[in-house]
Design an enzyme around this catalytic site. Structure first.
Site, PDB file in Angstrom:
ATOM      1  N   ASP A   1      -4.526  -1.488  59.341  1.00  0.00           N
ATOM      2  CA  ASP A   1      -4.425  -1.498  60.799  1.00  0.00           C
ATOM      3  C   ASP A   1      -5.144  -2.712  61.393  1.00  0.00           C
ATOM      4  OD1 ASP A   1      -3.621   0.275  63.121  1.00  0.00           O
ATOM      5  OD2 ASP A   1      -5.757   0.102  63.578  1.00  0.00           O
TER       6      ASP A   1
ATOM      7  N   GLU B   1      -7.959  -4.106  39.984  1.00  0.00           N
ATOM      8  CA  GLU B   1      -8.634  -3.368  38.911  1.00  0.00           C
ATOM      9  C   GLU B   1      -7.853  -2.112  38.518  1.00  0.00           C
ATOM     10  OE1 GLU B   1     -12.574  -2.336  40.183  1.00  0.00           O
ATOM     11  OE2 GLU B   1     -12.941  -4.383  40.876  1.00  0.00           O
TER      12      GLU B   1
HETATM   13  C1  NOJ Z   1      -2.215  -0.213  65.527  1.00  0.00           C
HETATM   14  C2  NOJ Z   1      -1.689   1.167  65.379  1.00  0.00           C
HETATM   15  O1  NOJ Z   1      -0.392   1.105  64.847  1.00  0.00           O
HETATM   16  C3  NOJ Z   1      -1.753   1.804  66.735  1.00  0.00           C
HETATM   17  O2  NOJ Z   1      -1.063   3.017  66.776  1.00  0.00           O
HETATM   18  C4  NOJ Z   1      -3.198   1.965  67.126  1.00  0.00           C
HETATM   19  O3  NOJ Z   1      -3.284   2.466  68.438  1.00  0.00           O
HETATM   20  C5  NOJ Z   1      -3.916   0.625  67.079  1.00  0.00           C
HETATM   21  N1  NOJ Z   1      -3.599  -0.137  65.914  1.00  0.00           N
HETATM   22  C6  NOJ Z   1      -5.406   0.841  67.100  1.00  0.00           C
HETATM   23  O4  NOJ Z   1      -5.825   1.390  65.891  1.00  0.00           O
END
Ligand code: NOJ
Ligand code: CA
Length: 594
Positions: A232, A302
């Site tokens: 993310d 690994e």
């Molecule tokens: C990207 C994620 O896909 C989204 O749903 C989220 O709100 C933001 N990152 C923050 O984590």
């Protein structure tokens, strides 16, 4: 030139390949990966929220669909302020979704069916309920506990102005001030940075303790047997030194606007494949992030079995994105330039060309994606023809409503185009049913923090997160045993339910299944791609050859007569045979042996 004459087989001959696949055969290079958004996939216990036992119960749907892997959005312990992207414990399952045993069962069930499992890792920020943040709140300014996050003194004589002028991606300031305490310095309580909601404090990636912790989290899930991680906000973890002011604003999916509201990457740039998806500013795409991915690459290496890292990085142009998938970093990156491209022949050709070129340069597979849990589903987006489908962050009841028929027609055509492209493709749950967004959700049921933080100016992402319909007409369309659904489903979901499409010729589900089967048997994911020369600057047609298959998408208004000898493998809708010849109607794609 607009084409009206019937096509001949000669017309469909292709030029030199613009892409030849890498020789190495890791599974992720040409995989089709299906995104499960756990809270909306299937509800096992009847509380109206999807869960891991629900996923396990539907694994056969995924196997029959013919995907290779599943990526699950977060299911970790979380107060759910941002639907689980606010993690309170990276090593446990939230009781809403089940238990670690439920996870193990789901993983084993997937592996038995030959499906790989990718989990979501959220390293840019934690939840404010994470034990580290709670410790930081309890500890004194300057303490080790505060050093794990981005705490700063405020500006102004009393420290009551935020440390800089950054805006949160969900709207409003990116800084929140703590409550006063006795040991505050002369500038009063500190502030903490949150690029997203105030309940999602950014971690300090300059701190070795944070790095060590996340390597350990990776190992926790690798040891359990996961096949990879979707990372993310992979472009956000390291911020520019000194956190300089910046007069721009980044919205989650609408890209970047500088003050004066000019989009930073020009969506019409014909050269570099940019379509307006990039996030700019001193909080994004800093060189320092790459060292993190090099260390993670070593951790994954690994383990046996080609485990992979997938970057969620809203970065443009594609040449910048390619830096995340250099040979010693991550393995794939979502192609948001493709996702945000309009339904336009020239722009699609450019983004495909540049994507293949830039990823080939670093020996990484290109990925392709049209929908996910953050954007308006492509069946709805493409129904907004006047604005070229660019509405990404939600559609409200008061907005112009999509033309559902046009949207689905173009969505199916775009999907067939996408599934023929070499590399790896991502599907978002429900797109195999042709689901649209709920485009008229009442404000009272909305839950996305971006809706609240912009006072409703941005409808937010709830519309694409509506619980799936499994059994048309059953309570909650069969989402779970009680009929409860955490968001209401739109009326059309009954007809689009899975059971109404299984085995039904011409249904969207059967089109996906056929395409995925052909993609495998014709080895399209690992194929070389060459453009069909005669059509390579047509304003109406996108045509290319991958492996032994010719793909033709008609984006023009007039039907396109296909060569009589061509064998149709799959089409995104009914072909037109009224004139005696076979014609590809407007807004349709066909795969041919020709
Ligand atoms: C990207 C994620 O896909 C989204 O749903 C989220 O709100 C933001 N990152 C923050 O984590
Ligand atoms: Ca449930």
């Amino acid at each position: 030139m607009t084409r009206t004459a019937p096509l001949t087989t000669d017309d469909l001959s292709a030029g030199a390949p613009v892409h030849t696949p890498a020789a190495s055969g890791e599974w992720w290079r040409d995989a089709v990966i299906y995104q499960v958004y756990p809270r909306s996939f299937a509800d096992g216990n009847g509380d109206g929220i999807g869960d891991l036992p629900g996923v396990t119960a539907k694994l056969d749907h995924l196997r029959q669909l013919g995907v290779d892997a599943v990526w699950l959005s977060p299911f970790y312990r979380s107060p759910q302020k941002d639907a689980g992207y606010d993690v309170a414990d990276y090593r446990d399952i939230d009781p809403l979704f089940g238990t670690l045993e439920d996870f193990d069962e789901m993983l084993a069930g997937a592996h038995e069916r030959g499906l790989k499992i990718i989990v979501d890792l959220v390293p840019n920020h934690s939840s404010d309920q994470h034990v580290w943040f709670q410790e930081a709140l309890a500890a004194a300014p300057g303490s080790d506990a505060r050093e794990r996050y981005m705490f700063r003194e405020g500006r102004g004589p009393a420290g009551d102005e935020p440390p800089n002028n950054w805006q949160s991606i969900f709207g409003g300031p990116a800084w929140t001030r703590l409550a006063p305490r006795a040991d505050d310095g002369p500038l009063g309580p500190q502030w903490y940075l949150h690029l997203f909601d105030s309940s999602q404090p950014d971690l300090n990636w300059e701190n070795p303790e944070v790095r060590a912790e996340f390597e350990d989290v990776l190992r926790f899930w690798l040891d359990r047997g996961v096949d990879g991680f979707r990372v993310d906000v992979a472009h956000g973890m390291v911020k520019a030194p000194g956190l300089p002011d910046w007069d721009g604003h980044v919205s989650m999916v609408e890209g970047t606007v500088e003050d004066g509201h000019e989009q930073v990457s020009d969506p019409s740039d014909p050269e570099d494949g940019s379509t307006g998806a990039g996030h700019a500013g001193p909080m994004f795409d800093q060189d320092g992030v790459h060292e993190i991915y090099r260390s993670w690459h070593r951790v994954l290496a690994e383990y046996p079995g080609d485990r992979c890292l997938v970057a969620e990085a809203w970065v443009e142009p594609l040449s910048r994105l390619a830096r995340y998938v250099r040979p010693d970093e991550m393995h794939q990156a979502f192609n948001f330039s493709f996702l945000t491209a309009p339904w336009d022949a020239a722009k699609l050709r450019t983004v495909v060309d540049v994507s293949l070129d830039t990823m080939d340069a670093v020996s990484a597979p290109t990925t392709w994606v049209l929908s996910n849990h953050d954007v308006v589903r492509h069946a709805s987006r493409f129904g907004l023809a006047e604005i070229g489908g660019r509405q990404l962050n939600g559609i409200a009841a008061t907005d112009p409503q999509p033309d559902a028929e046009l949207g689905l027609r173009r969505a199916r055509a775009a999907t067939l185009l996408m599934l023929a492209l070499p590399g790896s493709a991502y599907l978002y749950q429900g797109e195999e049913l042709g689901l649209p967004d709920h485009t008229a959700l009442p404000a009272e049921v909305r839950q996305d923090p971006s809706f609240f933080r912009t006072d409703g100016a941005e409808p937010g992402r709830d519309g694409c997160r509506v619980p799936l319909p499994w059994v048309g007409g059953a309570p909650g369309n069969g989402f779970g045993p009680t009929g409860k659904t955490w968001l209401p489903q739109p009326g059309v979901y009954a007809d689009l339910a899975a059971d109404r499409q299984y085995g039904v010729k011409g249904s969207t589900y059967e089109m996906y299944r056929t395409a995925l089967e052909l993609r495998r048997s014709e080895q399209l994911g690992a194929g070389a791609l060459a453009w069909v020369d005669a059509l390579s600057d047509s304003p109406d047609v996108v045509a290319f050859r991958v492996a032994g298959v010719v793909v033709v998408s008609n984006l023009g208004a007039a039907p396109l007569t296909l060569p009589a000898e061509a064998e149709v493998l799959v089409a995104s809708g009914d072909l037109d045979t009224s004139s005696g010849a076979v014609a590809l109607p407007s807004d349709m794609t066909v795969w041919l042996h020709a």
